[in-house]
Design an enzyme around this catalytic site. Structure first.
Site, PDB file in Angstrom:
ATOM      1  N   ARG A 206       0.846  -1.213   0.000  1.00  0.00           N
ATOM      2  CA  ARG A 206       0.000   0.000   0.000  1.00  0.00           C
ATOM      3  C   ARG A 206       0.874   1.253   0.000  1.00  0.00           C
ATOM      4  O   ARG A 206       0.601   2.226  -0.701  1.00  0.00           O
ATOM      5  CB  ARG A 206      -0.936  -0.002   1.213  1.00  0.00           C
ATOM      6  CG  ARG A 206      -2.021  -1.046   1.138  1.00  0.00           C
ATOM      7  CD  ARG A 206      -3.028  -0.882   2.274  1.00  0.00           C
ATOM      8  NE  ARG A 206      -3.762  -2.137   2.425  1.00  0.00           N
ATOM      9  CZ  ARG A 206      -3.552  -3.031   3.378  1.00  0.00           C
ATOM     10  NH1 ARG A 206      -2.664  -2.791   4.326  1.00  0.00           N
ATOM     11  NH2 ARG A 206      -4.224  -4.157   3.408  1.00  0.00           N
ATOM     12  N   ASP A 247     -15.864  -4.047  -4.636  1.00  0.00           N
ATOM     13  CA  ASP A 247     -15.846  -5.256  -3.819  1.00  0.00           C
ATOM     14  C   ASP A 247     -17.267  -5.812  -3.768  1.00  0.00           C
ATOM     15  O   ASP A 247     -18.235  -5.089  -3.992  1.00  0.00           O
ATOM     16  CB  ASP A 247     -15.343  -4.953  -2.393  1.00  0.00           C
ATOM     17  CG  ASP A 247     -14.782  -6.185  -1.706  1.00  0.00           C
ATOM     18  OD1 ASP A 247     -13.542  -6.337  -1.662  1.00  0.00           O
ATOM     19  OD2 ASP A 247     -15.577  -7.003  -1.204  1.00  0.00           O
ATOM     20  N   SER A 248     -17.373  -7.100  -3.472  1.00  0.00           N
ATOM     21  CA  SER A 248     -18.698  -7.711  -3.370  1.00  0.00           C
ATOM     22  C   SER A 248     -19.205  -7.728  -1.929  1.00  0.00           C
ATOM     23  O   SER A 248     -20.247  -8.309  -1.647  1.00  0.00           O
ATOM     24  CB  SER A 248     -18.668  -9.141  -3.924  1.00  0.00           C
ATOM     25  OG  SER A 248     -17.658  -9.885  -3.286  1.00  0.00           O
ATOM     26  N   CYS A 337      -2.612 -14.263  -3.975  1.00  0.00           N
ATOM     27  CA  CYS A 337      -2.297 -14.732  -2.624  1.00  0.00           C
ATOM     28  C   CYS A 337      -2.534 -16.237  -2.521  1.00  0.00           C
ATOM     29  O   CYS A 337      -2.730 -16.776  -1.436  1.00  0.00           O
ATOM     30  CB  CYS A 337      -3.105 -13.983  -1.571  1.00  0.00           C
ATOM     31  SG  CYS A 337      -4.885 -14.212  -1.708  1.00  0.00           S
TER      32      CYS A 337
HETATM   33  N1  SAH Z   1      -6.972  -5.324  -1.167  1.00  0.00           N
HETATM   34  C1  SAH Z   1      -7.614  -5.579   0.110  1.00  0.00           C
HETATM   35  C2  SAH Z   1      -7.763  -7.041   0.422  1.00  0.00           C
HETATM   36  C3  SAH Z   1      -8.541  -7.838  -0.597  1.00  0.00           C
HETATM   37  S1  SAH Z   1      -9.157  -9.350  -0.021  1.00  0.00           S
HETATM   38  C4  SAH Z   1      -6.881  -4.820   1.203  1.00  0.00           C
HETATM   39  O1  SAH Z   1      -5.868  -4.178   0.909  1.00  0.00           O
HETATM   40  O2  SAH Z   1      -7.312  -4.859   2.349  1.00  0.00           O
HETATM   41  C5  SAH Z   1     -10.222  -9.846  -1.300  1.00  0.00           C
HETATM   42  C6  SAH Z   1     -11.537  -9.114  -1.386  1.00  0.00           C
HETATM   43  O3  SAH Z   1     -12.195  -9.552  -2.562  1.00  0.00           O
HETATM   44  C7  SAH Z   1     -12.519  -9.331  -0.252  1.00  0.00           C
HETATM   45  O4  SAH Z   1     -12.851  -8.093   0.313  1.00  0.00           O
HETATM   46  C8  SAH Z   1     -13.767  -9.948  -0.925  1.00  0.00           C
HETATM   47  O5  SAH Z   1     -14.987  -9.431  -0.402  1.00  0.00           O
HETATM   48  C9  SAH Z   1     -13.605  -9.512  -2.345  1.00  0.00           C
HETATM   49  N2  SAH Z   1     -14.178 -10.366  -3.392  1.00  0.00           N
HETATM   50  C10 SAH Z   1     -14.111 -11.709  -3.531  1.00  0.00           C
HETATM   51  N3  SAH Z   1     -14.642 -12.107  -4.683  1.00  0.00           N
HETATM   52  C11 SAH Z   1     -15.086 -10.988  -5.328  1.00  0.00           C
HETATM   53  C12 SAH Z   1     -15.708 -10.746  -6.590  1.00  0.00           C
HETATM   54  N4  SAH Z   1     -15.981 -11.737  -7.440  1.00  0.00           N
HETATM   55  N5  SAH Z   1     -15.979  -9.477  -6.933  1.00  0.00           N
HETATM   56  C13 SAH Z   1     -15.700  -8.453  -6.077  1.00  0.00           C
HETATM   57  N6  SAH Z   1     -15.077  -8.641  -4.893  1.00  0.00           N
HETATM   58  C14 SAH Z   1     -14.780  -9.876  -4.506  1.00  0.00           C
END
Ligand code: SAH
Length: 393
Positions: A206, A247-248, A337
């Site tokens: 970040r 995000d979902s 990840c």
């Molecule tokens: N970048 C974030 C962490 C991401 S974790 C940070 O810095 O904190 C992965 C995220 O993807 C989760 O919040 C989950 O809700 C979201 N997610 C999972 N599948 C998804 C999809 N198909 N579309 C949108 N968001 C999704």
């Protein structure tokens, strides 16, 4: 003390100090869930002290390779002290960090994060579960803290035959917390958020993203899989004029919006889209939208190597779309990840995505989990989070 005898030749990985023994390597012997056992080669030589997992494919997890060491409260205290001492040598720009990172800290199945004065622990193996009370006491004694929340609700527990458990293990009070990361303030709820509440492992990325947004002059940013908007706050701090978080998870996006306000950025500079990322990328493409920077930080598409092929297609898809949506010269921060996707394979997937999109990318940075989520040379599975920072060529 019960003894587990391995099949001939199956001692090899333990001799390299890798801590796992799979089900098929065991010739004979058994024990209760989490019980400490003596592990021997087919010839009867001592290999390690390990925790027995009767339900898991990973049947044994080594606690110690030292025959003279006893697995007791003092052992856990020593390992925890060592993990804490390692973090004390790092310059962590946050008051949240990972205190214990499982195998890399010699404590398989145990993850502990610290958020200010609150500890959050995940007990994900039968062995860690069995020693829970001892570990909880050792954590409080070693840190001088009084609050420990349990988030043993990760999927890995199922494979161990353990049911989910959450709640205060020691102390009590508010589960909603505020965290300082770099110059930013972020909030989380240890009872409700993903994992232990927050993705501490992306802290360094970040910071780098904020710096890159500034350096490359990115104005419009699309933060995909934003969770609570860590990369969105970074983009705003880096001077982006407009950031979209996708995000979902509705609650995660509500928090992303709150983080924009909490860090004194004008709300008009941020939008939160509650949507599927893949569908969103396709829609943006159809609408002819373009962005100066895109972050792709998806969830684990491949929990194990067995899922790698299907996951590879999913990664390639979103990366191809992102390449197409970037302005010329635009910045892509792309991550995986998945433990089952090696850095090398990830590179190939992104290369394939670029090829399909008809673009190349300059690799301007290589990214991994922050050092408080250590990898050790003996445990390659620890290399779960990998990322590339690319400039569209
Ligand atoms: N970048 C974030 C962490 C991401 S974790 C940070 O810095 O904190 C992965 C995220 O993807 C989760 O919040 C989950 O809700 C979201 N997610 C999972 N599948 C998804 C999809 N198909 N579309 C949108 N968001 C999704």
């Amino acid at each position: 003390m019960k003894t587990i005898r391995l099949r001939p030749g199956k001692e090899r990985s333990l001799l390299k100090r890798h801590p796992w023994v799979f089900e098929g390597s065991v010739a004979r012997g058994g024990a209760d869930a989490g019980e400490t056992v003596r592990v021997e080669s087919a010839e009867g030589e001592f290999l390690c002290w390990a925790a027995f997992s009767p339900k898991s494919q990973i049947r044994l997890r080594a606690w110690s390779f030292d025959e003279a060491e006893r697995i007791d409260a003092a052992f856990f205290r020593r390992r925890i002290d060592q993990a804490i001492a390692m973090r004390a040598r790092l310059a962590i720009a946050s008051d949240g960090w990972r205190l214990v990172h499982g195998e890399a800290d010699g404590l398989p199945g145990l993850v502990v994060d610290r958020y200010g004065d609150t500890l959050v622990a995940q007990f994900a193996s039968a062995g860690a579960e069995r020693w829970k009370a001892v570990i909880a006491d050792a954590l409080l004694a070693a840190t001088g803290l009084a609050r420990l929340y349990e988030r043993s609700d990760a999927q890995a527990r199922e494979w161990e035959g353990l049911t989910p458990q959450t709640g205060w293990l020691r102390g009590d009070g508010e589960t909603a917390l505020t965290l300082r990361e770099h110059d930013w303030r972020l909030t989380l709820d240890v009872a409700e958020g993903h994992k232990t509440g927050y993705y501490l492992d992306q802290r360094d990325s970040r910071r780098r993203f904020a710096d890159a947004v500034r350096q490359y002059g990115c104005q419009t940013v699309l933060n995909c899989f934003s969770y609570t908007g860590g990369f969105s706050v970074a983009a705003l701090a880096g001077g982006a004029s407009h950031v979209v978080s996708v995000d979902s998870s509705g609650p995660a996006l509500a928090r992303a919006n709150a983080h924009v306000a909490l860090n004194d950025f004008d709300a008009s500079r941020h939008e939160a889209w509650d949507a599927d990322v893949n569908a969103t990328l396709r829609r943006c493409l159809k609408e002819g939208r373009r962005f100066d920077a895109i972050v792709l930080d998806p969830p684990k598409f491949a929990p194990t190597a067995a899922h790698a092929e299907r996951a590879a297609r999913a990664y390639k898809d979103i990366n191809r779309l992102a390449f197409q949506l970037l302005e010329a010269g635009g910045l892509l921060y792309t991550f995986s990840c998945s433990g089952g996707i090696s850095p090398d394979l990830f590179h190939k997937i992104v290369a394939g995505a670029g090829l399909d999109a008809g673009v190349d990318g300059y690799i301007v940075d290589r990214l991994s989990a922050a050092a408080d989520h250590p990898q050790t040379v003996r445990f390659p599975e620890g290399d779960y989070l990998k990322g590339l920072a690319l400039l569209k060529r």
